[in-house]
Design a protein around this motif. Structure first.
Motif, PDB file in Angstrom:
ATOM      1  N   PHE A 217       0.669  -1.112   0.186  1.00 55.86           N
ATOM      2  CA  PHE A 217      -0.256   0.095   0.068  1.00 55.86           C
ATOM      3  C   PHE A 217       0.606   1.538  -0.148  1.00 55.86           C
ATOM      4  N   THR A 218       1.541   1.722   0.977  1.00 55.14           N
ATOM      5  CA  THR A 218       2.763   2.394   0.484  1.00 55.14           C
ATOM      6  C   THR A 218       2.961   2.333  -0.411  1.00 55.14           C
ATOM      7  N   TYR A 219       4.005   1.856  -1.500  1.00 55.81           N
ATOM      8  CA  TYR A 219       4.479   1.902  -2.440  1.00 55.81           C
ATOM      9  C   TYR A 219       3.590   2.392  -3.647  1.00 55.81           C
ATOM     10  N   ALA A 220       2.306   1.777  -3.555  1.00 52.70           N
ATOM     11  CA  ALA A 220       0.974   2.698  -4.184  1.00 52.70           C
ATOM     12  C   ALA A 220       0.306   3.663  -4.116  1.00 52.70           C
ATOM     13  N   HIS A 221       0.730   4.151  -2.720  1.00 48.16           N
ATOM     14  CA  HIS A 221       0.674   5.267  -2.684  1.00 48.16           C
ATOM     15  C   HIS A 221       1.586   6.365  -3.738  1.00 48.16           C
ATOM     16  N   TYR A 222       2.647   6.091  -3.072  1.00 41.61           N
ATOM     17  CA  TYR A 222       3.715   6.813  -3.323  1.00 41.61           C
ATOM     18  C   TYR A 222       3.548   6.864  -5.147  1.00 41.61           C
ATOM     19  N   LEU A 223       3.957   5.561  -5.815  1.00 45.26           N
ATOM     20  CA  LEU A 223       3.485   5.728  -7.090  1.00 45.26           C
ATOM     21  C   LEU A 223       2.031   6.792  -7.903  1.00 45.26           C
ATOM     22  N   LEU A 224       0.781   6.287  -6.943  1.00 41.85           N
ATOM     23  CA  LEU A 224      -0.251   7.218  -7.695  1.00 41.85           C
ATOM     24  C   LEU A 224      -0.170   8.858  -7.263  1.00 41.85           C
ATOM     25  N   SER A 225       0.467   9.025  -6.400  1.00 41.26           N
ATOM     26  CA  SER A 225       0.282  10.588  -5.926  1.00 41.26           C
ATOM     27  C   SER A 225       1.336  11.445  -6.697  1.00 41.26           C
ATOM     28  N   GLY A 226       2.003  10.331  -7.699  1.00 42.56           N
ATOM     29  CA  GLY A 226       3.234  10.767  -8.674  1.00 42.56           C
ATOM     30  C   GLY A 226       4.483  11.017  -8.225  1.00 42.56           C
ATOM     31  N   ASN A 227       4.544  10.525  -7.070  1.00 42.40           N
ATOM     32  CA  ASN A 227       5.735   9.971  -6.098  1.00 42.40           C
ATOM     33  C   ASN A 227       6.170  10.957  -5.278  1.00 42.40           C
ATOM     34  N   ASP A 228       4.919  11.402  -4.436  1.00 37.12           N
ATOM     35  CA  ASP A 228       4.823  11.802  -3.195  1.00 37.12           C
ATOM     36  C   ASP A 228       5.051  11.685  -2.577  1.00 37.12           C
ATOM     37  N   GLN A 229       6.787  11.384  -1.047  1.00 33.27           N
ATOM     38  CA  GLN A 229       6.332  10.856  -0.368  1.00 33.27           C
ATOM     39  C   GLN A 229       4.510  10.636   0.758  1.00 33.27           C
ATOM     40  N   LYS A 230       4.346  11.906   0.604  1.00 31.65           N
ATOM     41  CA  LYS A 230       3.398  12.157   1.324  1.00 31.65           C
ATOM     42  C   LYS A 230       1.785  12.160   1.112  1.00 31.65           C
ATOM     43  N   GLY A 231       2.002  11.647  -0.251  1.00 27.39           N
ATOM     44  CA  GLY A 231       0.508  11.769  -1.106  1.00 27.39           C
ATOM     45  C   GLY A 231      -0.003  10.099  -0.814  1.00 27.39           C
ATOM     46  N   THR A 232      -1.572  10.599  -0.982  1.00 30.21           N
ATOM     47  CA  THR A 232      -2.319   9.370  -1.250  1.00 30.21           C
ATOM     48  C   THR A 232      -3.309   8.633  -2.326  1.00 30.21           C
ATOM     49  N   LYS A 313      12.045  10.548  16.351  1.00 32.30           N
ATOM     50  CA  LYS A 313      12.433   9.446  15.729  1.00 32.30           C
ATOM     51  C   LYS A 313      10.838   9.490  14.701  1.00 32.30           C
ATOM     52  N   ASN A 314       9.869  10.344  15.957  1.00 36.96           N
ATOM     53  CA  ASN A 314       8.677  10.304  14.907  1.00 36.96           C
ATOM     54  C   ASN A 314       8.270  11.769  14.092  1.00 36.96           C
ATOM     55  N   ARG A 315       9.425  12.299  13.816  1.00 40.93           N
ATOM     56  CA  ARG A 315       9.085  13.380  12.225  1.00 40.93           C
ATOM     57  C   ARG A 315       8.405  12.943  11.062  1.00 40.93           C
ATOM     58  N   SER A 316       8.082  13.708  11.122  1.00 33.01           N
ATOM     59  CA  SER A 316       6.480  13.529   9.480  1.00 33.01           C
ATOM     60  C   SER A 316       7.346  14.093   8.378  1.00 33.01           C
ATOM     61  N   ASP A 317       8.485  14.772   8.556  1.00 32.66           N
ATOM     62  CA  ASP A 317       9.007  15.378   6.793  1.00 32.66           C
ATOM     63  C   ASP A 317       8.574  15.036   6.069  1.00 32.66           C
ATOM     64  N   ARG A 318       8.197  13.456   6.047  1.00 30.95           N
ATOM     65  CA  ARG A 318       8.332  12.708   4.643  1.00 30.95           C
ATOM     66  C   ARG A 318       7.655  11.551   4.703  1.00 30.95           C
ATOM     67  N   LYS A 319       6.897  12.082   5.915  1.00 29.46           N
ATOM     68  CA  LYS A 319       5.882  10.847   6.391  1.00 29.46           C
ATOM     69  C   LYS A 319       4.218  10.939   6.299  1.00 29.46           C
ATOM     70  N   ARG A 320       3.462   9.709   5.818  1.00 34.32           N
ATOM     71  CA  ARG A 320       1.991  10.530   5.414  1.00 34.32           C
ATOM     72  C   ARG A 320       0.670   9.982   6.875  1.00 34.32           C
ATOM     73  N   THR A 321       0.486  11.076   6.853  1.00 39.35           N
ATOM     74  CA  THR A 321      -0.115  11.042   8.271  1.00 39.35           C
ATOM     75  C   THR A 321      -1.616   9.960   8.033  1.00 39.35           C
TER      76      THR A 321
END
Length: 377
Positions: A217-232, A313-321
């Motif tokens: 699912f994580t990789y699918a969200h990345y691909l489907l949002s145009g390689n956005d690390q926080k996109g869905t 360690k829980n910083r969200s710079d490149r993390k999906r909420t």
């Protein structure tokens, strides 16, 4: 009688009024042309709308393929920027007790090349944040400056010429940053048949593994949002033939990638995302020991840097909420569980720690402890 026929008949009946008749004919023709153009336009709009609604999912998945089309070319396209060892960043700006700790490059030619290899969606960006925080040394990436910085407070590791031998580890998805089996097989065939690539790390590496169902699912969200690390993506994306192909690809490539590195690593170890999440300090210490890292000033690891790393360690710079998931079909589930079984057997054969199945969310309510035990043995 049509408007045009009426105009023609009228012109014949009134020969003395040719100029007026021609004017009427011209206006009627313009009107008819306008009607025809409008009808054609409406028809084209209707066809376009239909095709869009019919193929919207296909277009989203195809765009994801185009976004990774240059991956094979980039496998050897290391950033050509010279390394300035004075280039420094501060990952914990705003924290009075940690903001003075810097991250920078090691001295040129002082660090042997070590791979940090994983399947996409395995948490490698977060892992890089942890490693850089506790060591104070940048990680690099084979994809160079095409990748965004791993933290928002400033980062230069992605710009390094990796032949500087000045990074602590080098991120490498090793041919898996595609989304279909034919491209994957072609890419990995080219890479693994090239002696220079096999020898690039001198068989040194850290293999990062995550539950393939989460990775799916994580990789699918990345691909489907145009390689956005926080996109869905959307719920509609996780259905149909393209979703089936994505599941098939992840099931095959996740296990095959792990297999290749389990077989090729002679110096290094495996790290599990779930254990790193649960027991961050001990897993980080185990990783650093495997790559022979010792802090020169406060060996083996600077306790203050470790404290700050754990604190942030829980910083969200490149993390999906938020990350949407959907129930897996029985067929999809079986394929992914088969992949887990294959990797588990390879790890045990190697003598490495087994997959932490007890920490996996397998998203299948009918999975019993007895069934899970099969994958632990």
């Amino acid at each position: 009688m049509t408007p045009q026929a009426f105009v023609i008949a009228s012109s014949r009946a009134l020969p003395g009024n040719h100029r007026g008749t021609r004017h009427v004919m011209t206006n009627v023709r313009r009107f008819l042309n306008l009607v025809c153009v409008s009808m054609v336009g409406l028809l084209l709009m209707a066809i376009t709308s239909f095709l869009y609604s019919l193929h919207v999912l296909e277009l989203r998945w195809m765009s994801s393929l185009l976004a990774v089309a240059d991956v094979r070319r980039d496998q050897f396209s290391f950033a050509a920027h010279p390394v300035n060892v004075e280039t420094t960043s501060y990952p914990w700006v705003g924290d009075p007790t940690c903001q003075h700790h810097a991250v920078q490059f090691a001295k040129n030619q002082s660090r042997p090349k070590w791979a940090l290899t994983s399947f996409p969606g395995s948490g490698v960006t977060w892992t890089r944040q942890l490693i850089e925080g506790v060591t104070g040394i940048y990680t690099g990436t084979v994809h160079g400056s095409n990748e965004p910085p791993i933290v928002s407070t400033g980062h230069y590791g992605n710009w390094a010429d990796l032949n500087c031998d000045c990074t602590i580890l080098i991120k490498d998805h090793d041919g898996t940053s595609v989304n279909n089996i034919p491209d994957y097989l072609e890419t990995t065939s080219n890479l693994t048949s090239n002696p220079a690539w096999r020898d690039y790390y001198q068989h040194r590496g850290i293999l990062l593994i995550r539950n393939p169902i989460d990775t799916l699912f994580t990789y699918a969200h990345y691909l489907l949002s145009g390689n956005d690390q926080k996109g869905t993506g959307t719920p509609e994306d996780f259905a149909g033939p393209h979703w089936d192909e994505h599941v098939d690809y992840v099931a095959l490539a996740w296990a095959d990638h792990a297999k290749r590195w389990i077989q090729n690593i002679k110096e290094g170890t495996v790290v599990f995302y779930e254990r790193l999440l649960q027991d961050t300090e001990n897993e980080l210490r185990r990783l650093l020991k495997a790559i022979h890292f010792t802090d020169p000033n406060r060996p083996p690891v600077d306790p203050e840097r470790m404290r700050c790393t754990l604190q942030h360690k829980n910083r969200s710079d490149r993390k999906r909420t938020k990350k949407l998931t959907v129930p897996l079909s029985s067929e999809h589930y079986a394929k992914l569980m088969s992949s887990i079984d294959k990797v588990q057997r390879m790890l045990l054969k190697k003598g490495w720690p087994p997959l932490p199945i007890d920490l996996y969310d397998l998203r299948k309510p009918d999975v019993t402890p007895a069934a899970l035990q099969h994958f632990k043995e």
